[in-house]
Design a protein around this motif. Structure first.
Motif, PDB file in Angstrom:
ATOM      1  N   THR A  89       0.853  -1.192   0.000  1.00 44.13           N
ATOM      2  CA  THR A  89       0.000   0.000   0.000  1.00 44.13           C
ATOM      3  C   THR A  89       0.884   1.237   0.000  1.00 44.13           C
ATOM      4  N   ASP A  90       0.289   2.366  -0.343  1.00 38.73           N
ATOM      5  CA  ASP A  90       0.984   3.648  -0.205  1.00 38.73           C
ATOM      6  C   ASP A  90       0.900   4.048   1.267  1.00 38.73           C
ATOM      7  N   GLN A  91       2.015   3.984   1.957  1.00 33.81           N
ATOM      8  CA  GLN A  91       2.006   4.190   3.399  1.00 33.81           C
ATOM      9  C   GLN A  91       1.932   5.656   3.810  1.00 33.81           C
ATOM     10  N   SER A  92       1.837   6.562   2.823  1.00 37.50           N
ATOM     11  CA  SER A  92       1.552   7.958   3.160  1.00 37.50           C
ATOM     12  C   SER A  92       0.060   8.182   3.351  1.00 37.50           C
ATOM     13  N   SER A  93      -0.765   7.216   2.930  1.00 38.31           N
ATOM     14  CA  SER A  93      -2.206   7.322   3.082  1.00 38.31           C
ATOM     15  C   SER A  93      -2.602   6.999   4.520  1.00 38.31           C
ATOM     16  N   ALA A  94      -3.668   7.629   4.979  1.00 41.53           N
ATOM     17  CA  ALA A  94      -4.104   7.441   6.368  1.00 41.53           C
ATOM     18  C   ALA A  94      -5.366   6.594   6.483  1.00 41.53           C
ATOM     19  N   ASP A 136       5.897  -0.622   1.131  1.00 41.62           N
ATOM     20  CA  ASP A 136       5.392   0.691   0.744  1.00 41.62           C
ATOM     21  C   ASP A 136       5.397   0.782  -0.782  1.00 41.62           C
ATOM     22  N   ARG A 178       5.182   3.180  -2.685  1.00 42.93           N
ATOM     23  CA  ARG A 178       5.873   4.335  -3.263  1.00 42.93           C
ATOM     24  C   ARG A 178       7.244   3.967  -3.828  1.00 42.93           C
ATOM     25  N   HIS A 179       7.841   2.880  -3.333  1.00 44.52           N
ATOM     26  CA  HIS A 179       9.104   2.417  -3.908  1.00 44.52           C
ATOM     27  C   HIS A 179       8.939   2.009  -5.360  1.00 44.52           C
ATOM     28  N   TYR A 239       6.578   3.339  -7.542  1.00 45.94           N
ATOM     29  CA  TYR A 239       6.112   4.397  -8.430  1.00 45.94           C
ATOM     30  C   TYR A 239       7.242   4.732  -9.417  1.00 45.94           C
ATOM     31  N   GLU A 270      -4.951   0.698  -1.712  1.00 43.08           N
ATOM     32  CA  GLU A 270      -4.802   2.055  -1.191  1.00 43.08           C
ATOM     33  C   GLU A 270      -3.711   2.854  -1.917  1.00 43.08           C
ATOM     34  N   ASP A 304      -1.976   9.352  -7.790  1.00 43.27           N
ATOM     35  CA  ASP A 304      -0.679   8.691  -7.955  1.00 43.27           C
ATOM     36  C   ASP A 304      -0.755   7.432  -8.808  1.00 43.27           C
TER      37      ASP A 304
END
Length: 322
Positions: free
Chosen positions: A11-16, A39, A41-42, A44, A75, A80
């Motif tokens: 998941t995108d770990q910047s999401s809450a 994560d 995002r790695h 993207y 998520e 993104d």
């Protein structure tokens, strides 16, 4: 050091929204082992993560090298998702089980311009919408008139009811034009669905679909007639038994999900005039009442059906709804 892991949750770990914890708990409940959590995002565009040709996920910055048997992706924020498509193509080529991760299907559901087209092609009932891309005020007014001067403006890509406006006057239309120009977004005008319940409140349903099954139904009620039916915008939500929703609406949700190319999704629809669909959400929020048992667990189980993962006998309480 290379390692193996049966299940990877990404998941995108910047999401809450909290989906990662829900999915990890579901994996452990079903398989008896905790998943590896990564994560997204790695992976993207521009990130240091990669899926190698031999099916191994690597993240050099974390010295990670793992061979997943199952990959659960969730998520990824709408704005993104375009940065994730290359990785999705790699996953598709790898053959690693990863349910509902087709990049084109995500695009169909995420960009409402595509959603409207897919619904139209599949005969999915929807409120009439017109797409606007940096329109002049005159062009916007023409669309406003065509749709009966009672409309909703929404960005082509958005979430959570943000940047959504109810418009009944030329002045509010002008304000919306300026707003979308400032944020650089294409947008849609959609005819008002007149989705009022017997108490005069706006309402709609979120119907979570997996294949041909309805997993969860939630009614959203909004007392402010000018606000969308999102909890983040003040709507009150009530979980309903799936069979409370009329069969034709359950079938509509299933068909709408399939029309954008997804096997799983959260469908927002209204019952008025026989039913109409607003959108299909790629990743409906899991950290909600009954979301774990009704959605997260069946979603995980669907990943494991064709995978070479040891799934021990599970209690009846975690079996998916039929």
């Amino acid at each position: 050091m290379p390692s193996s892991s049966d299940v990877v949750v990404m998941t995108d770990q910047s999401s809450a929204e909290g989906s990662s914890a829900q999915l990890a708990r579901a994996v452990e409940l079903v398989t008896g082992a905790a998943p590896l959590i990564l994560d997204a995002r790695h992976f993207y565009d521009g990130g240091d993560g990669a899926l190698r040709l031999d099916g191994r996920l690597v993240i050099p910055s974390e010295a990670l090298d793992v061979q997943p048997s199952v990959l659960i992706v969730y998520e990824i924020p709408p704005h993104d998702r375009s940065r994730f498509t290359r990785f999705q193509a790699d996953v598709a080529r790898s053959g690693i089980p990863c349910l509902g991760a087709d990049a084109q299907a995500w695009r169909n559901a995420t960009d409402k311009r595509h959603t409207v087209d897919r619904f139209r092609a599949a005969g999915i009932a929807q409120a009439e919408s017109l797409v606007l891309d940096r329109p002049t005020l005159a062009t916007a007014l023409t669309a406003f008139d065509r749709l009966g001067r009672n409309v909703w403006a929404r960005p082509a890509v958005g979430f959570g009811g943000r940047d959504v406006f109810h418009i009944t006057t030329a002045a509010r239309l002008h304000a919306a034009c300026e707003h979308y120009r400032r944020i650089g977004s294409s947008w849609l005008l959609t005819r008002d669905a007149h989705n009022f319940d017997e108490h005069g409140r706006r309402h709609q349903y979120r119907v979570v679909v997996l294949g041909e099954r309805v997993l969860r139904v939630c009614e959203h009620v909004q007392t402010d007639p000018d606000a969308p039916c999102n909890e983040s915008r003040g709507a009150i939500s009530t979980v309903l038994a799936p069979d409370v929703l009329p069969q034709h609406l359950r079938e509509l949700a299933v068909r709408a999900t399939a029309s954008v190319g997804l096997p799983f999704g959260g469908v927002d629809l209204v019952p008025e005039r026989g039913g109409a669909v607003f959108e299909v959400n790629v990743h409906p929020v899991l950290d909600v009442p009954q979301g774990f048992e009704t959605v997260a667990v069946p979603f995980v189980l669907a990943h494991l059906t064709d995978a070479t993962v040891n799934v021990p006998a599970r209690p009846e309480s975690v079996r998916p709804h039929r």
